[in-house]
Motif scaffolding. Structure first.
Motif, mmCIF file in Angstrom:
data_model
loop_
_atom_site.group_PDB
_atom_site.id
_atom_site.type_symbol
_atom_site.label_atom_id
_atom_site.label_comp_id
_atom_site.label_asym_id
_atom_site.label_seq_id
_atom_site.Cartn_x
_atom_site.Cartn_y
_atom_site.Cartn_z
ATOM 1 N N GLU A 65 -10.930 -24.101 -9.119
ATOM 2 C CA GLU A 65 -11.444 -22.899 -9.782
ATOM 3 C C GLU A 65 -12.609 -22.258 -9.030
ATOM 4 O O GLU A 65 -12.785 -21.043 -9.065
ATOM 5 N N LYS A 125 -11.260 -14.685 -12.713
ATOM 6 C CA LYS A 125 -10.780 -14.990 -14.068
ATOM 7 C C LYS A 125 -11.706 -14.500 -15.174
ATOM 8 O O LYS A 125 -11.393 -14.631 -16.349
ATOM 9 N N SER A 126 -12.862 -13.964 -14.807
ATOM 10 C CA SER A 126 -13.833 -13.585 -15.838
ATOM 11 C C SER A 126 -14.589 -12.333 -15.405
ATOM 12 O O SER A 126 -14.539 -11.923 -14.235
ATOM 13 N N GLU A 127 -15.310 -11.743 -16.368
ATOM 14 C CA GLU A 127 -16.144 -10.578 -16.065
ATOM 15 C C GLU A 127 -17.196 -10.927 -15.012
ATOM 16 O O GLU A 127 -17.533 -10.108 -14.163
ATOM 17 N N GLU A 128 -17.693 -12.152 -15.087
ATOM 18 C CA GLU A 128 -18.696 -12.587 -14.104
ATOM 19 C C GLU A 128 -18.121 -12.581 -12.697
ATOM 20 O O GLU A 128 -18.778 -12.148 -11.745
ATOM 21 N N HIS A 129 -16.882 -13.058 -12.570
ATOM 22 C CA HIS A 129 -16.230 -13.058 -11.257
ATOM 23 C C HIS A 129 -16.040 -11.627 -10.745
ATOM 24 O O HIS A 129 -16.325 -11.326 -9.581
ATOM 25 N N SER A 144 -24.953 -7.150 -20.864
ATOM 26 C CA SER A 144 -24.738 -8.600 -20.945
ATOM 27 C C SER A 144 -26.061 -9.365 -21.008
ATOM 28 O O SER A 144 -26.049 -10.598 -21.100
#
Length: 426
Positions: A305, A339-343, A378
């Protein structure tokens, strides 16, 4: 008293009040005394309560009776967890769950639940870990009723849970309590290593290195090579963070030598990643890029990941090396693993740098404004502060003074938010 905790857990899980579960069996007051451990229930009462709570009678009657077969499984499961054999550990958990739908022995049930929660922590399934740990906490009355032989494991697991939850001081407290109850060199060494991890997160790099070296000494004497790799990796990260790059490089190469012998793609990918960071800090871009590419290859093979993080670092190093086209290619390849908003926000920040380098000012401004808005919404104030300061300076240099003032105010707001949370400059 132990059976009282089990009764209370079952009652609440089934949605009964004390009065509801006691009806037709005993008085509400008598039942309350059984739950509180003030009275020991007669067997016929426990049979009736088991029927009401829809569990086998032996689950309440034989709570002091252990199973030799289950004990064997628990020993094997513990061994697998101690030695990073997670597939085998999962197989034992499935076997126990299938063969022992209800574990009569409360002692063995708590033991299994502790090991099961530790397994979920280790494989990063924190949602399931939380549910199991909550059951342990309830059955043991927040640890007050843990059997003596399980106290080490209880505080070890609780410390691990607080660590992954981000409560590092509580994590250290539990690890220190577990240390007092450790009965072997291996147990002591594992706690030293975990304490080093928690100390690193509290910014006590010196003590983190001290505990890491204590663990290393024991594991070397015990020939625990996989554990040694993890400690070399941790010490490499600690020394890199302290800007002691030669020491970091030495530890990471020791880790690399061992990991090549024992063959672990995930660990090898982590070592390459950190070597990439070290060589970037030493301004050796060629070596940094080489090791980061090796890390990407290993993480692709292991379906890891964290590959998105390595892609991000690689793109940043390529930009600083002036290889802008390659950096753009890396960002495009990385999108598949976001896979995420952070990515996605991380990749957007890198794209902004690429556009800045190419003097694509319109695109750069569009991305920066979107990013800063996202970070503010955020409440990621460190990112707001960093990007707003950078963007405000850029806008000032472009004679856009009104916009520059707006983003300087955003940076100031972020600084105040960080100060309120105790997260100012360290």
């Amino acid at each position: 008293m132990y059976i009282g905790r089990r009764l209370a857990y079952l009652r609440r899980k089934r949605g009964f009040s004390q009065e509801g579960v006691a009806a037709g069996v005993v008085s509400r007051g008598h039942y309350s005394n059984i739950e509180a451990g003030r009275y020991r229930a007669l067997n016929d009462i426990l049979v009736s309560l088991a029927d009401k709570l829809d569990v086998p009678a032996n689950y309440l009657l034989q709570w002091e009776s252990s199973s030799p077969v289950l004990e064997h499984y628990l020993i094997k499961l513990q061994y697998c967890l101690d030695n990073y054999e997670y597939k085998e550990a999962e197989s034992f958990i499935q076997t126990i769950t299938k063969e022992f739908t209800y574990i009569n022995s409360l002692h063995q049930e708590i033991h299994f639940l502790l090991l099961e929660s530790l397994f979920y922590i280790k494989i990063k399934d924190y949602h399931r870990a939380k549910g199991v740990i909550e059951k342990v906490q309830y059955l043991t009355d927040e640890g007050k009723m843990v059997p003596a032989c399980l106290k080490y494991l209880f505080y070890y697991v609780t410390g691990a849970w607080f660590y992954v939850a981000g409560f590092y001081e509580k994590s250290l407290e539990n690890f220190k309590t577990a240390l007092e109850k450790a009965s072997s060199k291996n147990s002591t060494a594992r706690l030293y290593y975990n304490m080093a991890l928690a100390l690193y997160e509290t910014y006590d790099r010196g003590k983190a290195a001290e505990y890491g070296k204590k663990a290393l000494e024991i594991f070397i004497n015990e020939h625990k090579w996989l554990h040694i790799i993890y400690i070399y990796l941790l010490l490499g990260v600690i020394h890199w963070d302290k800007r002691e790059y030669s020491e970091s490089e030495a530890y990471l190469h020791k880790a690399l030598d061992l990991v090549k012998v024992y063959g672990n793609d995930e660990l090898e990918g982590k070592v390459y990643h950190n070597l990439g960071l070290v060589y970037d800090s030493k301004h050796d871009k060629e070596k940094s890029i080489k090791y980061l590419i090796l890390s990407v290859d290993k993480k692709l093979a292991d379906n890891c990941e964290s590959i998105i993080i390595t892609y991000g670092v690689l793109a940043e190093v390529l930009i600083s090396a002036g290889q802008i086209t390659r950096a753009g290619e890396v960002v495009r390849a990385a999108r598949e693993y976001a896979k995420s908003e952070e990515h996605f926000s991380m990749l957007m920040a890198i794209e902004a740098k690429i556009h800045y380098t190419r003097e694509n000012w319109t695109k750069y401004e569009e991305i920066m404004e979107r990013l800063i808005t996202y970070y503010r919404e955020s409440e990621r104030w460190s990112d707001v502060k960093l990007l707003s300061e950078e963007y405000s300076e850029y806008l000032g240099n472009r004679y856009k003074y009104k916009d520059a003032f707006y983003y300087s105010r955003a940076a100031l707001e972020a600084y105040r938010k960080l100060a309120e949370k105790g997260g100012g400059i360290r």
